[in-house]
Structures are given as C-alpha cells and as structure tokens.
Write a protein that holds these residues in place. Structure first.
Motif, mmCIF file in Angstrom:
data_model
loop_
_atom_site.group_PDB
_atom_site.id
_atom_site.type_symbol
_atom_site.label_atom_id
_atom_site.label_comp_id
_atom_site.label_asym_id
_atom_site.label_seq_id
_atom_site.Cartn_x
_atom_site.Cartn_y
_atom_site.Cartn_z
ATOM 1 N N MET A 1 -0.001 15.488 1.175
ATOM 2 C CA MET A 1 0.501 14.159 0.864
ATOM 3 C C MET A 1 0.674 13.372 2.154
ATOM 4 N N MET A 2 0.340 12.096 2.100
ATOM 5 C CA MET A 2 0.459 11.256 3.285
ATOM 6 C C MET A 2 0.973 9.877 2.880
ATOM 7 N N LEU A 3 2.123 9.506 3.441
ATOM 8 C CA LEU A 3 2.722 8.202 3.193
ATOM 9 C C LEU A 3 2.505 7.332 4.423
ATOM 10 N N VAL A 4 1.922 6.142 4.205
ATOM 11 C CA VAL A 4 1.614 5.229 5.312
ATOM 12 C C VAL A 4 2.287 3.891 5.051
ATOM 13 N N GLU A 5 2.961 3.388 6.065
ATOM 14 C CA GLU A 5 3.588 2.069 5.985
ATOM 15 C C GLU A 5 2.511 1.027 6.270
ATOM 16 N N GLU A 6 2.157 0.249 5.257
ATOM 17 C CA GLU A 6 1.068 -0.718 5.392
ATOM 18 C C GLU A 6 1.515 -2.035 6.026
ATOM 19 N N THR A 7 2.777 -2.393 5.846
ATOM 20 C CA THR A 7 3.332 -3.588 6.489
ATOM 21 C C THR A 7 4.600 -3.183 7.217
ATOM 22 N N THR A 8 4.965 -3.926 8.230
ATOM 23 C CA THR A 8 6.139 -3.582 9.023
ATOM 24 C C THR A 8 7.246 -4.622 8.828
ATOM 25 N N VAL A 9 8.438 -4.257 9.275
ATOM 26 C CA VAL A 9 9.564 -5.183 9.209
ATOM 27 C C VAL A 9 9.347 -6.277 10.253
ATOM 28 N N PRO A 10 9.287 -7.546 9.847
ATOM 29 C CA PRO A 10 9.085 -8.617 10.837
ATOM 30 C C PRO A 10 10.326 -8.798 11.704
ATOM 31 N N ASP A 11 10.116 -9.261 12.928
ATOM 32 C CA ASP A 11 11.246 -9.486 13.838
ATOM 33 C C ASP A 11 12.300 -10.398 13.219
ATOM 34 N N ALA A 12 11.859 -11.394 12.458
ATOM 35 C CA ALA A 12 12.794 -12.369 11.883
ATOM 36 C C ALA A 12 13.754 -11.738 10.890
ATOM 37 N N ALA A 13 13.388 -10.576 10.310
ATOM 38 C CA ALA A 13 14.256 -9.916 9.341
ATOM 39 C C ALA A 13 15.329 -9.049 10.002
ATOM 40 N N LEU A 14 15.205 -8.816 11.301
ATOM 41 C CA LEU A 14 16.173 -7.970 12.004
ATOM 42 C C LEU A 14 17.423 -8.784 12.350
ATOM 43 N N PRO A 15 18.602 -8.204 12.148
ATOM 44 C CA PRO A 15 19.863 -8.941 12.336
ATOM 45 C C PRO A 15 20.329 -8.956 13.790
ATOM 46 N N VAL A 16 19.549 -9.593 14.651
ATOM 47 C CA VAL A 16 19.877 -9.588 16.079
ATOM 48 C C VAL A 16 21.217 -10.283 16.323
ATOM 49 N N ASP A 62 5.206 -2.791 2.176
ATOM 50 C CA ASP A 62 4.199 -2.120 1.351
ATOM 51 C C ASP A 62 3.827 -0.764 1.957
ATOM 52 N N PHE A 63 3.527 0.190 1.055
ATOM 53 C CA PHE A 63 3.161 1.544 1.446
ATOM 54 C C PHE A 63 1.924 1.984 0.683
ATOM 55 N N SER A 64 1.190 2.915 1.281
ATOM 56 C CA SER A 64 0.151 3.631 0.539
ATOM 57 C C SER A 64 0.510 5.111 0.606
ATOM 58 N N TRP A 65 0.245 5.804 -0.492
ATOM 59 C CA TRP A 65 0.600 7.218 -0.586
ATOM 60 C C TRP A 65 -0.576 7.956 -1.201
ATOM 61 N N VAL A 66 -1.079 8.948 -0.498
ATOM 62 C CA VAL A 66 -2.208 9.745 -0.976
ATOM 63 C C VAL A 66 -1.719 11.160 -1.239
ATOM 64 N N LEU A 67 -2.035 11.686 -2.422
ATOM 65 C CA LEU A 67 -1.655 13.051 -2.758
ATOM 66 C C LEU A 67 -2.822 13.781 -3.416
ATOM 67 N N ALA A 68 -2.850 15.102 -3.251
ATOM 68 C CA ALA A 68 -3.983 15.901 -3.729
ATOM 69 C C ALA A 68 -3.977 16.067 -5.241
ATOM 70 N N ASP A 69 -2.796 16.029 -5.852
ATOM 71 C CA ASP A 69 -2.704 16.158 -7.310
ATOM 72 C C ASP A 69 -1.313 15.720 -7.737
ATOM 73 N N TRP A 70 -1.157 15.450 -9.042
ATOM 74 C CA TRP A 70 0.160 15.117 -9.577
ATOM 75 C C TRP A 70 1.003 16.387 -9.654
ATOM 76 N N HIS A 87 1.299 -1.734 -6.867
ATOM 77 C CA HIS A 87 0.170 -2.658 -6.761
ATOM 78 C C HIS A 87 -1.107 -2.063 -7.350
ATOM 79 N N GLU A 88 -1.322 -0.765 -7.089
ATOM 80 C CA GLU A 88 -2.590 -0.160 -7.491
ATOM 81 C C GLU A 88 -2.465 1.358 -7.516
ATOM 82 N N VAL A 89 -3.165 1.951 -8.484
ATOM 83 C CA VAL A 89 -3.300 3.406 -8.543
ATOM 84 C C VAL A 89 -4.796 3.696 -8.642
ATOM 85 N N ALA A 90 -5.296 4.553 -7.760
ATOM 86 C CA ALA A 90 -6.723 4.877 -7.758
ATOM 87 C C ALA A 90 -6.915 6.387 -7.722
ATOM 88 N N ILE A 91 -7.931 6.855 -8.420
ATOM 89 C CA ILE A 91 -8.336 8.253 -8.370
ATOM 90 C C ILE A 91 -9.598 8.309 -7.516
#
Length: 199
Positions: A1-16, A62-70, A87-91
């Motif tokens: 299984m592999m979880l990938v962060e597709e988008t990051t937290v923008p600087d403007a969202a950080l409570p500086v 957003d994240f993408s997650w790939v796994l070998a089986d359910w 957003h999407e599920v693909a086999i």
C-alpha cells in the motif's frame, strides 16, 4: 500500500500570526517577517507529527492511495480521516491498463475514526492478480486553520513551540511528544480493535 499526498498545505493556510502570538514574539518592528520562513517550517513539522500520531488530516488536501487488494471485498477502510470526497476509484491490471469505476458502484461511508469505501452492490470490483486498486480522495477538517478542532489546533501550536524552543537540541530527534500535546491528541488517535482487519 502506498499513500501519496497529491497537494500540499499552502503557506497562506499556516497560522503564522497565531504562532507568533503563542510564542509572544514582539511585533511592530521592521524585521517582523524575518522569522516567518522558520516559523512555517516548525508549523509544518508539528502538523505532520500530529497527523502521523492521530491518522487525522488537519488541513484539507488531496491524496492518492494504491493497494494490492481490498482487505474486505464489501468495504475498504481508508488510511486517514476525515475523508470528505472520493474523486476516483480505478482498477489497474498487471500490464497497467486502467478501468475507472462509475461512482454508482461505490459510496463513501464518512467516519471520524475509520471512513470506508463501501460497495453499492454485493462487493467491490475484483482486483486482478498482479494488479492494484487506486483511490483518489480529499481528506481534512477544512481548507484553513479555522476548520481544525480547537484542541488539535492548540496541540499544533504547543508542538511547534516545543520545536522552536529546542531547535538546537539534538537529543529530541527520537520523536518525543510533550505531555500537553499527547493529552490533547489522545481522543483523536485511531483505535484498532481487530488486528489484520480493515476496520
């Protein structure tokens, strides 16, 4: 299984500004913004540490997650919470061919501890031998700092302040968590009741 962060937290969202107030840093000086980059790095480190400890995504992305089986052909538990949209599920077959599932074939079962992708019919589509399933989804409490529950927001500030105060202390590299932070995040930690199962 592999979880990938597709988008990051923008600087403007950080409570500086909130972090500066928490640290009681002086304001009104010409060099007010001189430490902003450093403060953002400590905030990002604290966010990442608390997300890792709790399994909760604090600021939406957003994240993408790939796994070998359910793990369960009826409903697959997702690796983080809260999940707000799938957003999407693909086999994907062993040769890389993709079949994107129609949204009518599944639904998101929202849950603060263990959200799940649930089959609309009897079972989720079979993952072929040597293939995989890929999910694209959005997770997080909200798009900005104000969407985070107050106790988790306080934990982030406390931990970031801890990193700031002890930034030259190499003995802290073992991942210690101050008691105040641990107590604030405890109720958000995922409890695994059944080892080896997807719930």
């Amino acid at each position: 299984m592999m979880l990938v962060e597709e988008t990051t937290v923008p600087d403007a969202a950080l409570p500086v500004a909130e972090f500066k107030a928490h640290l009681r840093l002086g304001t009104g000086f010409a060099e007010d913004g001189a430490q902003d980059g450093l403060l953002r790095s400590f905030l990002r480190a604290a966010l990442a540490a608390i997300e890792a400890r709790t399994g909760k995504v604090l600021i939406e992305r957003d994240f993408s997650w790939v796994l070998a089986d359910w793990r369960d052909p009826v409903a697959q538990a997702l690796p983080v919470a809260p999940v707000t949209q799938v957003h999407e599920v693909a086999i994907i077959d062993r040769l890389g061919g993709e079949t994107v599932l129609a949204p009518a074939q599944y639904r998101l079962e929202a849950d603060m501890q263990r959200p799940r992708l649930v089959a609309a019919q009897a079972c989720l589509p079979v993952v072929p031998r040597g293939g995989s399933a890929r999910l694209l989804f959005r997770a997080g409490f909200g798009a900005g700092w104000s969407g985070i529950p107050s106790d988790l927001a306080q934990a982030v500030l406390l931990l970031a302040a801890h990193y700031y105060e002890y930034r030259d202390e190499t003995a802290l590299s073992r991942g210690c968590m101050p008691f105040g932070v641990s107590s604030l995040i405890e109720r958000y930690r995922t409890v695994r009741l059944l080892a080896g199962h997807g719930r």
